[in-house]
Design a protein around this motif. Structure first.
Motif, PDB file in Angstrom:
ATOM      1  N   THR A 139      17.084   9.513  49.090  1.00  0.00           N
ATOM      2  CA  THR A 139      18.106  10.491  49.479  1.00  0.00           C
ATOM      3  C   THR A 139      18.203  11.610  48.444  1.00  0.00           C
ATOM      4  O   THR A 139      18.344  12.787  48.797  1.00  0.00           O
ATOM      5  N   ILE A 140      18.125  11.255  47.176  1.00  0.00           N
ATOM      6  CA  ILE A 140      18.192  12.250  46.102  1.00  0.00           C
ATOM      7  C   ILE A 140      17.027  13.223  46.202  1.00  0.00           C
ATOM      8  O   ILE A 140      17.204  14.444  46.119  1.00  0.00           O
ATOM      9  N   LEU A 141      15.832  12.683  46.405  1.00  0.00           N
ATOM     10  CA  LEU A 141      14.638  13.535  46.476  1.00  0.00           C
ATOM     11  C   LEU A 141      14.691  14.471  47.679  1.00  0.00           C
ATOM     12  O   LEU A 141      14.346  15.652  47.575  1.00  0.00           O
ATOM     13  N   VAL A 142      15.136  13.969  48.825  1.00  0.00           N
ATOM     14  CA  VAL A 142      15.258  14.824  50.012  1.00  0.00           C
ATOM     15  C   VAL A 142      16.300  15.911  49.781  1.00  0.00           C
ATOM     16  O   VAL A 142      16.092  17.082  50.105  1.00  0.00           O
ATOM     17  N   ALA A 143      17.431  15.532  49.197  1.00  0.00           N
ATOM     18  CA  ALA A 143      18.504  16.494  48.956  1.00  0.00           C
ATOM     19  C   ALA A 143      18.077  17.601  47.992  1.00  0.00           C
ATOM     20  O   ALA A 143      18.544  18.735  48.087  1.00  0.00           O
ATOM     21  N   LEU A 144      17.162  17.265  47.078  1.00  0.00           N
ATOM     22  CA  LEU A 144      16.680  18.253  46.109  1.00  0.00           C
ATOM     23  C   LEU A 144      15.442  19.005  46.600  1.00  0.00           C
ATOM     24  O   LEU A 144      14.827  19.759  45.846  1.00  0.00           O
ATOM     25  N   GLY A 145      15.062  18.787  47.857  1.00  0.00           N
ATOM     26  CA  GLY A 145      13.915  19.485  48.423  1.00  0.00           C
ATOM     27  C   GLY A 145      12.579  18.907  48.000  1.00  0.00           C
ATOM     28  O   GLY A 145      11.554  19.591  48.035  1.00  0.00           O
ATOM     29  N   ARG A 146      12.548  17.633  47.616  1.00  0.00           N
ATOM     30  CA  ARG A 146      11.303  16.979  47.175  1.00  0.00           C
ATOM     31  C   ARG A 146      10.905  15.864  48.140  1.00  0.00           C
ATOM     32  O   ARG A 146      10.561  14.751  47.724  1.00  0.00           O
ATOM     33  N   SER A 147      10.933  16.127  49.435  1.00  0.00           N
ATOM     34  CA  SER A 147      10.694  15.070  50.419  1.00  0.00           C
ATOM     35  C   SER A 147       9.293  14.474  50.319  1.00  0.00           C
ATOM     36  O   SER A 147       9.073  13.313  50.660  1.00  0.00           O
ATOM     37  N   ARG A 148       8.306  15.259  49.860  1.00  0.00           N
ATOM     38  CA  ARG A 148       6.955  14.713  49.730  1.00  0.00           C
ATOM     39  C   ARG A 148       6.905  13.551  48.746  1.00  0.00           C
ATOM     40  O   ARG A 148       6.093  12.637  48.891  1.00  0.00           O
ATOM     41  N   SER A 149       7.773  13.590  47.758  1.00  0.00           N
ATOM     42  CA  SER A 149       7.795  12.523  46.754  1.00  0.00           C
ATOM     43  C   SER A 149       8.306  11.205  47.325  1.00  0.00           C
ATOM     44  O   SER A 149       8.092  10.145  46.731  1.00  0.00           O
ATOM     45  N   VAL A 150       8.977  11.259  48.478  1.00  0.00           N
ATOM     46  CA  VAL A 150       9.501  10.043  49.100  1.00  0.00           C
ATOM     47  C   VAL A 150       8.364   9.159  49.599  1.00  0.00           C
ATOM     48  O   VAL A 150       8.490   7.930  49.648  1.00  0.00           O
ATOM     49  N   LEU A 151       7.251   9.761  49.962  1.00  0.00           N
ATOM     50  CA  LEU A 151       6.152   9.013  50.563  1.00  0.00           C
ATOM     51  C   LEU A 151       5.492   8.045  49.585  1.00  0.00           C
ATOM     52  O   LEU A 151       5.110   6.926  49.967  1.00  0.00           O
ATOM     53  N   TRP A 152       5.391   8.441  48.312  1.00  0.00           N
ATOM     54  CA  TRP A 152       4.616   7.628  47.365  1.00  0.00           C
ATOM     55  C   TRP A 152       5.203   6.248  47.095  1.00  0.00           C
ATOM     56  O   TRP A 152       4.457   5.254  47.086  1.00  0.00           O
ATOM     57  N   PRO A 153       6.520   6.107  46.855  1.00  0.00           N
ATOM     58  CA  PRO A 153       7.052   4.746  46.653  1.00  0.00           C
ATOM     59  C   PRO A 153       6.809   3.835  47.852  1.00  0.00           C
ATOM     60  O   PRO A 153       6.514   2.648  47.685  1.00  0.00           O
ATOM     61  N   THR A 154       6.900   4.397  49.073  1.00  0.00           N
ATOM     62  CA  THR A 154       6.699   3.583  50.264  1.00  0.00           C
ATOM     63  C   THR A 154       5.242   3.173  50.409  1.00  0.00           C
ATOM     64  O   THR A 154       4.939   2.049  50.824  1.00  0.00           O
ATOM     65  N   LEU A 155       4.319   4.074  50.082  1.00  0.00           N
ATOM     66  CA  LEU A 155       2.901   3.719  50.118  1.00  0.00           C
ATOM     67  C   LEU A 155       2.589   2.621  49.103  1.00  0.00           C
ATOM     68  O   LEU A 155       1.822   1.694  49.389  1.00  0.00           O
ATOM     69  N   VAL A 156       3.176   2.735  47.915  1.00  0.00           N
ATOM     70  CA  VAL A 156       2.986   1.700  46.900  1.00  0.00           C
ATOM     71  C   VAL A 156       3.538   0.367  47.404  1.00  0.00           C
ATOM     72  O   VAL A 156       2.873  -0.680  47.312  1.00  0.00           O
ATOM     73  N   TYR A 157       4.736   0.414  47.959  1.00  0.00           N
ATOM     74  CA  TYR A 157       5.375  -0.803  48.479  1.00  0.00           C
ATOM     75  C   TYR A 157       4.531  -1.451  49.578  1.00  0.00           C
ATOM     76  O   TYR A 157       4.210  -2.640  49.516  1.00  0.00           O
ATOM     77  N   GLY A 158       4.155  -0.662  50.586  1.00  0.00           N
ATOM     78  CA  GLY A 158       3.385  -1.206  51.704  1.00  0.00           C
ATOM     79  C   GLY A 158       2.027  -1.732  51.282  1.00  0.00           C
ATOM     80  O   GLY A 158       1.589  -2.803  51.727  1.00  0.00           O
ATOM     81  N   GLY A 159       1.349  -0.999  50.401  1.00  0.00           N
ATOM     82  CA  GLY A 159       0.024  -1.422  49.958  1.00  0.00           C
ATOM     83  C   GLY A 159       0.065  -2.692  49.133  1.00  0.00           C
ATOM     84  O   GLY A 159      -0.700  -3.639  49.386  1.00  0.00           O
ATOM     85  N   VAL A 160       0.950  -2.731  48.131  1.00  0.00           N
ATOM     86  CA  VAL A 160       1.042  -3.918  47.267  1.00  0.00           C
ATOM     87  C   VAL A 160       1.512  -5.125  48.064  1.00  0.00           C
ATOM     88  O   VAL A 160       0.987  -6.246  47.911  1.00  0.00           O
ATOM     89  N   LEU A 161       2.499  -4.924  48.950  1.00  0.00           N
ATOM     90  CA  LEU A 161       3.008  -6.034  49.767  1.00  0.00           C
ATOM     91  C   LEU A 161       1.907  -6.613  50.652  1.00  0.00           C
ATOM     92  O   LEU A 161       1.759  -7.842  50.750  1.00  0.00           O
ATOM     93  N   SER A 162       1.129  -5.755  51.278  1.00  0.00           N
ATOM     94  CA  SER A 162       0.067  -6.221  52.175  1.00  0.00           C
ATOM     95  C   SER A 162      -0.992  -7.024  51.416  1.00  0.00           C
ATOM     96  O   SER A 162      -1.388  -8.119  51.836  1.00  0.00           O
ATOM     97  N   VAL A 163      -1.446  -6.476  50.295  1.00  0.00           N
ATOM     98  CA  VAL A 163      -2.515  -7.135  49.527  1.00  0.00           C
ATOM     99  C   VAL A 163      -2.039  -8.468  48.957  1.00  0.00           C
ATOM    100  O   VAL A 163      -2.722  -9.500  49.079  1.00  0.00           O
ATOM    101  N   LEU A 164      -0.859  -8.474  48.335  1.00  0.00           N
ATOM    102  CA  LEU A 164      -0.364  -9.703  47.713  1.00  0.00           C
ATOM    103  C   LEU A 164      -0.023 -10.766  48.749  1.00  0.00           C
ATOM    104  O   LEU A 164      -0.228 -11.966  48.504  1.00  0.00           O
ATOM    105  N   THR A 165       0.503 -10.348  49.888  1.00  0.00           N
ATOM    106  CA  THR A 165       0.810 -11.327  50.943  1.00  0.00           C
ATOM    107  C   THR A 165      -0.457 -12.025  51.411  1.00  0.00           C
ATOM    108  O   THR A 165      -0.512 -13.252  51.532  1.00  0.00           O
ATOM    109  N   ALA A 166      -1.498 -11.239  51.676  1.00  0.00           N
ATOM    110  CA  ALA A 166      -2.771 -11.818  52.120  1.00  0.00           C
ATOM    111  C   ALA A 166      -3.367 -12.746  51.058  1.00  0.00           C
ATOM    112  O   ALA A 166      -3.995 -13.765  51.383  1.00  0.00           O
ATOM    113  N   ALA A 167      -3.134 -12.422  49.779  1.00  0.00           N
ATOM    114  CA  ALA A 167      -3.715 -13.216  48.696  1.00  0.00           C
ATOM    115  C   ALA A 167      -2.909 -14.475  48.384  1.00  0.00           C
ATOM    116  O   ALA A 167      -3.480 -15.517  48.049  1.00  0.00           O
ATOM    117  N   LEU A 168      -1.589 -14.401  48.497  1.00  0.00           N
ATOM    118  CA  LEU A 168      -0.732 -15.492  48.019  1.00  0.00           C
ATOM    119  C   LEU A 168      -0.291 -16.477  49.092  1.00  0.00           C
ATOM    120  O   LEU A 168      -0.044 -17.651  48.797  1.00  0.00           O
TER     121      LEU A 168
END
Length: 422
Positions: A139-168
């Protein structure tokens, strides 16, 4: 309109990335063991609304941050206040998740399913606290006009979650899911915190809670969280009502609900992207112009999704069900579901508009009326007209919300530029 789309597209992609991670977890667990998948479903039945409520509370931060877009560092005290509020709401959500095994036993969930949960509720409670610790970074990033930065945490979350789930999961079962969720959540939180620090131009730091300012945030944020919980709760009742019909119709309802989630992504991303522009509007004409543009884009997004669903039809539904009778039932109800989704998207824009005007309590009141009528009607309607009647009732409820939210937005937006809305 172009500027609004530029803000909304990264939010839309971030939502998709988050959903992909969850779908991978469900797929891996489904192939691992049926009891394991059932236990996971029970725990996430509480985790999902708890997470949504925390997200709802954090979205209320937007109108407080948006005025500082030209001077981000000045927003740091508000970001600190938001962190205290988000931790408080996250703690409540974490307690609810920890209590899932107790709740499951009391509601008659089979003992083997409860036993299978193991440490998962505790891992997911930790994840929820980690998520809350970001203090509404998106919400902070969108409010400050940095919406592109919102994508990276979600990509990190989805990627790490997918890989670790398949492995563990093959060796650790639900414990592996819990570890994957906590680690991916921590990686996403670290990425989000870094992005917020860059956007603000300085570290957030620590400070004693400013009770008065936190209360001001809570007056907007908590009703927004209440709206999310109301919607989740009522849709849960609708799903229960659908389960009183035939097995085929219950399965069709589940598929339609899943499709609705995808259809609504465009509307929700546009509604969120419009909040800062509405909050920064200097007069009534400007805030209403943004509202109209956002509503038009939300409806257009729904129509594009509708076109894809209607165009691909049965070929797409094969991904959701192998039962031809279920697919046929879904196809027959697609127009009604799409009408309900289009109305839902339009009312969401108006509701977020009320949040931008710091009037989310009004939106909660409108939801109490519209969805209150739906929850009363759900079971009788299902018994009389089946899921066709249920989806018609949802369309009517969303149409009523369009009227109520739109009227409220028109009334409160008339005050912009003449009095301080707060």
């Amino acid at each position: 309109m172009i500027a609004l789309l530029r803000t909304a597209v990264p939010l839309f992609l971030a939502m998709i990335a988050g959903m992909v991670g969850s779908l991978v977890v469900t797929s891996v667990l489904g192939k691992h063991d049926t009891v394991t998948l059932a236990a996971f479903a029970v725990v996430t039945a509480v985790l999902n609304p708890a997470t949504a409520a925390v997200q709802g509370a954090l979205r209320g931060l937007g109108p407080f941050i948006a005025p500082y877009r030209e001077d981000p560092a000045a927003a740091v005290p508000i970001v600190r206040d938001a962190r205290w509020l988000s931790l408080a709401t996250g703690l409540l959500g974490a307690l609810a998740v920890i209590c899932v095994p107790l709740l499951a036993r009391s509601t008659g969930v089979p003992g083997e399913v409860v036993a299978e949960m193991g440490l998962l509720p505790y891992f997911l409670a930790v994840y929820l606290l980690v998520f809350a610790s970001t203090g509404g970074a998106s919400t902070i990033l969108v409010a400050l006009g940095r919406s592109r930065s919102v994508l990276w945490p979600t990509l990190v979350y989805g990627g790490v979650l997918s890989v670790l789930t398949a492995a563990l999961v093959p060796s650790l079962g639900l414990t592996g899911v819990g570890l994957a969720w906590v680690i991916s959540g921590a990686a996403a939180a670290a990425t989000a915190t870094y992005n917020v620090r860059r956007a603000l131009g300085r570290p957030v730091g620590q400070a004693r809670p400013r009770v008065g300012e936190i209360v001001r945030l809570a007056k907007v944020s908590i009703p927004l969280a209440g709206t999310v919980l109301t919607k989740f709760g009522v849709l849960g009742v609708v799903t229960f009502a659908a389960s009183t019909t035939s097995t085929r119709d219950t399965a069709a309802h589940a598929v339609l609900t899943t499709l609705t989630g995808f259809i609504m992504l465009a509307s929700l991303s546009i509604a969120q992207a419009a909040v800062p522009d509405m909050a920064r509007a200097s007069d009534t004409a400007q805030v209403r112009r943004v509202g109209r543009t956002a509503a038009l884009l939300a409806v257009t997004g729904t129509l594009v999704g509708a076109g894809l669903l209607l165009g691909f039809g049965d070929r797409l539904l094969v991904l959701f069900s192998d039962d031809a009778a279920v697919r046929e039932r879904v196809l027959s109800l697609l127009p009604l579901m799409l009408l309900s989704s289009m109305l839902d998207g339009a009312q969401a824009v108006q509701g977020f508009g009320l949040t931008a005007l710091k009037q989310s309590s009004s939106s909660l009141g409108y939801f109490a009326v519209g969805y209150g009528l739906l929850v009363v009607a759900a079971v009788p309607v299902a018994r009389t007209w089946g899921i066709t009647g249920l989806w018609a009732a949802m369309a009517v409820a969303n149409g009523l919300l369009v009227v109520l939210q739109g009227t409220g937005f028109h009334r409160h937006s008339a005050k912009v530029g003449r009095v301080l809305v707060g």
